[in-house]
Design a protein around this motif. Structure first.
Motif, short mmCIF file in Angstrom:
data_model
loop_
_atom_site.label_atom_id
_atom_site.label_comp_id
_atom_site.label_asym_id
_atom_site.label_seq_id
_atom_site.Cartn_x
_atom_site.Cartn_y
_atom_site.Cartn_z
N SER A 79 -1.71 -7.42 -2.51
CA SER A 79 -1.27 -6.25 -3.25
C SER A 79 -2.18 -5.06 -3.01
CB SER A 79 -1.21 -6.57 -4.75
OG SER A 79 -0.82 -5.43 -5.49
N LEU A 80 -3.49 -5.30 -3.04
CA LEU A 80 -4.44 -4.20 -2.82
C LEU A 80 -4.39 -3.69 -1.38
CD1 LEU A 80 -7.36 -5.62 -4.94
CD2 LEU A 80 -6.27 -3.40 -5.32
N LEU A 81 -4.16 -4.59 -0.42
CA LEU A 81 -4.01 -4.18 0.98
C LEU A 81 -2.83 -3.22 1.12
CD1 LEU A 81 -4.43 -4.45 4.08
CD2 LEU A 81 -3.02 -6.51 3.97
N LEU A 82 -1.70 -3.57 0.55
CA LEU A 82 -0.52 -2.71 0.64
C LEU A 82 -0.72 -1.40 -0.11
CD1 LEU A 82 2.14 -5.50 0.14
CD2 LEU A 82 1.75 -4.22 2.26
N ASP A 83 -1.36 -1.46 -1.27
CA ASP A 83 -1.66 -0.23 -2.01
C ASP A 83 -2.57 0.69 -1.19
OD1 ASP A 83 -0.13 -1.06 -4.12
OD2 ASP A 83 -1.82 -1.69 -5.38
N ALA A 84 -3.54 0.08 -0.50
CA ALA A 84 -4.45 0.87 0.33
C ALA A 84 -3.71 1.55 1.47
CB ALA A 84 -5.57 -0.01 0.87
#
Length: 427
Positions: free
Chosen positions: A366-371
């Motif tokens: 999730s954090l990878l995609l948000d980044a």
């Protein structure tokens, strides 16, 4: 939106990044979140190419981000389109990815097609002015990975790969601890991924066999090295802050003799310039040990997948084991090669400690995609992201080459980046 911001703030606070400092030195790409409060009113118009099982998995995360509008999906397989429309019902459907790339309504793409299609699609997307998130591994050989990276540099487009461990709180904290010397000198890294299954998917009609089970055929896939090894080899270069320059390996089909031509068990040994070795093993006919990266320092050991670490100094062994040691010492103390200090090297009774004080709850996806979305909005490539993705793919492919050619492979000078211990004057 407020909850999303709160979650990111909590994440950053929990791993100690709010004040910057040492942790950013190990994971500089986290600075992507620095402007998250200032991008609230922006929308990224996103297209996804190849929304199969992995693509739909990513879509479920991305559709929760209020800064994203999923406007296009493209696939040649109707079942995949139907599944994607359940997540993004307003998206326009394309059968040809080039038509999606021609759309002025799309700013960025996520590419989750089979491996053999990645290169042509990534390069076409960047040529069309789109930012790119491409699932790992990047391509079928190192030269293609190099060309994809160079296209990113030439166009200036944002380029992410699906290396979610770069945003996993466990791994981020582990690397800060490693790089500040908590576990001493890293003396070895063992990685493995064991499963017990044939890796096949149901095929509704025989002519769809290679379309659906592409991972099982060398024409479309590099097998376990690119599908699983790409997750774990990047951990080695991240921990060592260096790229291994030699690799040897072996693979075979020992169990699943069902018409596939990719190996069902493989082993590779990567060698760093200082002599430290990184191993990767995968067997898909026994799952007992699961998956893990074991990072061995002279002061301690880390198992980031479990989210735990262990120091070398542990409480004394139980009384019965001490007694056994004394008896064995008496038996062997007259033998010149043993001496009175010899005792059996048994596994320590050490339950370890959790890296973040609890069992792991997320893998960083999730954090990878948000980044990726934040990077697209601000138009700034996060430091080291493209390079880490490039080398993760390159190392898996060199391992695959070593297995296929049954020889030791040295990292080709022409495909080195100006990164970590590598230098390349061509860039």
């Amino acid at each position: 939106m407020g909850n999303a911001l709160l979650d990111r703030r909590t994440f950053l606070k929990n791993i100690g990044i709010m004040g910057g400092g040492l942790l950013l030195a190990s994971s500089p790409w986290l600075s992507t979140f620095a402007e998250v409060d200032h991008t609230i009113n922006y929308k990224v118009r996103l297209g996804i190419i190849g929304p199969g099982s992995r693509g739909c998995f990513l879509l479920k995360f991305i559709q929760k981000n209020p800064k994203v509008e999923i406007v296009g999906i493209c696939d040649i397989y109707q079942k995949s389109i139907d599944n994607a429309l359940k997540i993004a019902p307003k998206a326009k459907v394309y059968k040809d990815y080039r038509a999606l790339l021609d759309s002025n309504e799309i700013d960025a793409v996520i590419i989750t097609t089979p491996l053999f299609l990645h290169k042509e699609m990534v390069i076409a997307a960047m040529d069309a002015g789109k930012h790119v998130f491409c699932e790992k591994a990047l391509a079928m050989n190192v030269k293609d990975c190099w060309q994809m990276y160079m296209k990113h540099k030439a166009t200036g487009k944002i380029f992410f790969t699906g290396q979610q461990r770069l945003f996993d709180p466990r791994y981020i904290k582990v690397m800060e601890m490693i790089h500040t010397g908590v576990f001493g000198n890293i003396e070895g890294i063992h990685t493995f991924w064991y499963r017990n299954g044939d890796w096949r998917r149901n095929v509704p009609s025989p002519e769809l066999e290679r379309l659906i089970n592409w991972r099982l055929y060398k024409e479309y896939s590099c097998g376990l090295m690119t599908e699983l090894g790409c997750h774990q080899l990047q951990i080695g270069s991240w921990a060592m802050r260096a790229i291994p320059n030699k690799v040897m390996g072996h693979g075979a089909i020992t169990h699943w003799k069902d018409g596939r031509d990719v190996d069902d068990n493989i082993s590779c040994i990567y060698i760093f310039d200082n002599g430290v070795k990184l191993t990767f093993d995968s067997v898909i006919s026994n799952q007992f040990y699961g998956l893990e990266e074991q990072i061995l320092g002279n002061l301690g050991t880390v198992e980031p997948e479990k989210g735990k670490f262990y120091f070398e100094k542990t409480p004394p062994a139980p009384g019965f084991l001490q007694l056994l040691n004394q008896i064995e010492n008496q038996l062997f103390d007259a033998i010149p090669f043993a001496g009175s200090s010899w005792e059996p090297e048994t596994m320590k009774n050490n339950k370890g400690e959790y890296i973040l004080g609890e069992r792991p709850r997320t893998d960083g996806t999730s954090l990878l995609l948000d980044a990726y979305i934040e990077a697209v909005i601000i138009g700034k490539q996060p430091q080291n992201i493209a390079e880490e993705g490039y080398y993760a793919s390159a190392l898996t492919l060199l391992g695959y080459q070593a297995i296929e050619e049954e020889r030791i492979i040295t990292f080709p000078d022409e495909f080195k980046l100006d990164y970590l211990n590598h230098k390349n004057t061509q860039i």
